[in-house]
Scaffold this motif. Structure first.
Motif, PDB file in Angstrom:
ATOM      1  N   ARG A  50       0.872  -1.172   0.000  1.00 60.20           N
ATOM      2  CA  ARG A  50       0.000   0.000   0.000  1.00 60.20           C
ATOM      3  C   ARG A  50       0.912   1.226   0.000  1.00 60.20           C
ATOM      4  O   ARG A  50       1.925   1.239   0.683  1.00 60.20           O
ATOM      5  CB  ARG A  50      -0.922  -0.018   1.214  1.00 60.20           C
ATOM      6  CG  ARG A  50      -1.981  -1.126   1.093  1.00 60.20           C
ATOM      7  CD  ARG A  50      -2.821  -1.279   2.326  1.00 60.20           C
ATOM      8  NE  ARG A  50      -1.985  -1.930   3.347  1.00 60.20           N
ATOM      9  CZ  ARG A  50      -2.017  -1.648   4.632  1.00 60.20           C
ATOM     10  NH1 ARG A  50      -2.834  -0.748   5.112  1.00 60.20           N
ATOM     11  NH2 ARG A  50      -1.226  -2.275   5.467  1.00 60.20           N
ATOM     12  N   GLY A  51       0.526   2.224  -0.753  1.00 60.18           N
ATOM     13  CA  GLY A  51       1.364   3.401  -0.885  1.00 60.18           C
ATOM     14  C   GLY A  51       0.675   4.655  -0.393  1.00 60.18           C
ATOM     15  O   GLY A  51      -0.515   4.851  -0.642  1.00 60.18           O
ATOM     16  N   VAL A  52       1.447   5.481   0.310  1.00 60.32           N
ATOM     17  CA  VAL A  52       0.983   6.791   0.738  1.00 60.32           C
ATOM     18  C   VAL A  52       2.016   7.795   0.240  1.00 60.32           C
ATOM     19  O   VAL A  52       3.158   7.793   0.688  1.00 60.32           O
ATOM     20  CB  VAL A  52       0.853   6.888   2.280  1.00 60.32           C
ATOM     21  CG1 VAL A  52       0.387   8.288   2.679  1.00 60.32           C
ATOM     22  CG2 VAL A  52      -0.077   5.813   2.824  1.00 60.32           C
ATOM     23  N   ASN A  75      -7.649   1.886  -4.565  1.00 56.46           N
ATOM     24  CA  ASN A  75      -7.855   1.158  -3.300  1.00 56.46           C
ATOM     25  C   ASN A  75      -6.550   0.798  -2.606  1.00 56.46           C
ATOM     26  O   ASN A  75      -6.565   0.272  -1.493  1.00 56.46           O
ATOM     27  CB  ASN A  75      -8.683  -0.109  -3.538  1.00 56.46           C
ATOM     28  CG  ASN A  75     -10.103   0.216  -3.939  1.00 56.46           C
ATOM     29  OD1 ASN A  75     -10.661   1.227  -3.518  1.00 56.46           O
ATOM     30  ND2 ASN A  75     -10.678  -0.623  -4.776  1.00 56.46           N
ATOM     31  N   GLN A  76      -5.430   1.045  -3.272  1.00 57.34           N
ATOM     32  CA  GLN A  76      -4.140   0.631  -2.737  1.00 57.34           C
ATOM     33  C   GLN A  76      -3.187   1.802  -2.482  1.00 57.34           C
ATOM     34  O   GLN A  76      -2.234   1.663  -1.714  1.00 57.34           O
ATOM     35  CB  GLN A  76      -3.499  -0.345  -3.731  1.00 57.34           C
ATOM     36  CG  GLN A  76      -2.650  -1.402  -3.114  1.00 57.34           C
ATOM     37  CD  GLN A  76      -2.267  -2.453  -4.167  1.00 57.34           C
ATOM     38  OE1 GLN A  76      -2.909  -2.610  -5.193  1.00 57.34           O
ATOM     39  NE2 GLN A  76      -1.192  -3.155  -3.885  1.00 57.34           N
ATOM     40  N   VAL A  77      -3.449   2.933  -3.132  1.00 56.58           N
ATOM     41  CA  VAL A  77      -2.518   4.057  -3.082  1.00 56.58           C
ATOM     42  C   VAL A  77      -3.300   5.345  -2.836  1.00 56.58           C
ATOM     43  O   VAL A  77      -4.345   5.565  -3.445  1.00 56.58           O
ATOM     44  CB  VAL A  77      -1.735   4.179  -4.413  1.00 56.58           C
ATOM     45  CG1 VAL A  77      -0.812   5.382  -4.388  1.00 56.58           C
ATOM     46  CG2 VAL A  77      -0.948   2.909  -4.690  1.00 56.58           C
ATOM     47  N   ILE A  78      -2.781   6.186  -1.958  1.00 53.36           N
ATOM     48  CA  ILE A  78      -3.365   7.503  -1.751  1.00 53.36           C
ATOM     49  C   ILE A  78      -2.270   8.568  -1.861  1.00 53.36           C
ATOM     50  O   ILE A  78      -1.087   8.295  -1.640  1.00 53.36           O
ATOM     51  CB  ILE A  78      -4.099   7.640  -0.391  1.00 53.36           C
ATOM     52  CG1 ILE A  78      -3.124   7.491   0.782  1.00 53.36           C
ATOM     53  CG2 ILE A  78      -5.248   6.668  -0.283  1.00 53.36           C
ATOM     54  CD1 ILE A  78      -3.738   7.882   2.126  1.00 53.36           C
ATOM     55  N   ILE A  79      -2.706   9.755  -2.210  1.00 55.75           N
ATOM     56  CA  ILE A  79      -1.818  10.922  -2.240  1.00 55.75           C
ATOM     57  C   ILE A  79      -2.384  11.939  -1.262  1.00 55.75           C
ATOM     58  O   ILE A  79      -3.578  12.246  -1.290  1.00 55.75           O
ATOM     59  CB  ILE A  79      -1.737  11.544  -3.653  1.00 55.75           C
ATOM     60  CG1 ILE A  79      -1.126  10.560  -4.650  1.00 55.75           C
ATOM     61  CG2 ILE A  79      -0.958  12.862  -3.631  1.00 55.75           C
ATOM     62  CD1 ILE A  79       0.330  10.197  -4.402  1.00 55.75           C
ATOM     63  N   ILE A  80      -1.527  12.431  -0.407  1.00 62.17           N
ATOM     64  CA  ILE A  80      -1.898  13.479   0.539  1.00 62.17           C
ATOM     65  C   ILE A  80      -1.248  14.767   0.073  1.00 62.17           C
ATOM     66  O   ILE A  80      -0.018  14.847   0.011  1.00 62.17           O
ATOM     67  CB  ILE A  80      -1.441  13.124   1.974  1.00 62.17           C
ATOM     68  CG1 ILE A  80      -2.087  11.814   2.430  1.00 62.17           C
ATOM     69  CG2 ILE A  80      -1.755  14.276   2.933  1.00 62.17           C
ATOM     70  CD1 ILE A  80      -1.522  11.259   3.729  1.00 62.17           C
TER      71      ILE A  80
END
Length: 157
Positions: A50-52, A75-80
């Protein structure tokens, strides 16, 4: 606060760094300064992690979100889209850095505070002054030419 320019890591370097960090499926990788999202995308697609991605620049965060969408990894990676100093890193198993030595110096106390024991930190080309790396490896993108060459630092908290 911008502490490092956007200079994308080549894909071969990213893959080498994630292998060196021993990134495993279902672990969480934080990319501090995610740029266009290439590192968190590779972490998800190639390693099953999982990536952030944390990216301060709105244009790059939007580009990263578009790239994540194109790869079907929502569903696996988000960008903040925020300053990395405002983001809680306690869930990280691996932290990816391609900052500068001075930027690493600025983020060091946050890493020391937020990261749990055993978290792996990989840094592209720039060391974290005062920390002792577990490994320092040189990676050459084109061995026939002997360059471009990259220094990869692996730290374990």
């Amino acid at each position: 606060m911008f502490i490092a320019p956007f200079v994308p890591s080549p894909s071969s370097v990213i893959e080498y760094m994630l292998k060196l960090a021993d990134l495993k499926s279902n672990e969480v990788l934080f990319d501090m300064g995610a740029g266009d999202g290439r590192t968190v995308i590779m972490a998800a697609k190639t390693f099953g992690a999982r990536g952030v991605g944390i990216e301060l620049r709105e244009d790059l965060a939007k580009k990263a979100l578009s790239n994540i969408h194109e790869n079907g990894l929502e569903n696996q990676v988000i960008i903040i889209n925020d300053d990395m100093f405002n983001v809680n890193l306690t869930s990280a198993d691996v932290v990816y850095l391609y900052l500068t030595t001075s930027a690493n110096e600025k983020i060091k106390s946050k890493l020391e505070h937020d990261l749990k024991e055993g978290t792996r930190i990989v840094s592209h080309d720039y060391e974290i002054i005062g920390w002792h790396p577990e490994k320092i490896e040189n990676f050459c993108e084109n061995p026939q030419l002997g360059y471009p060459s990259h220094t990869i630092y692996l730290y374990i908290k």
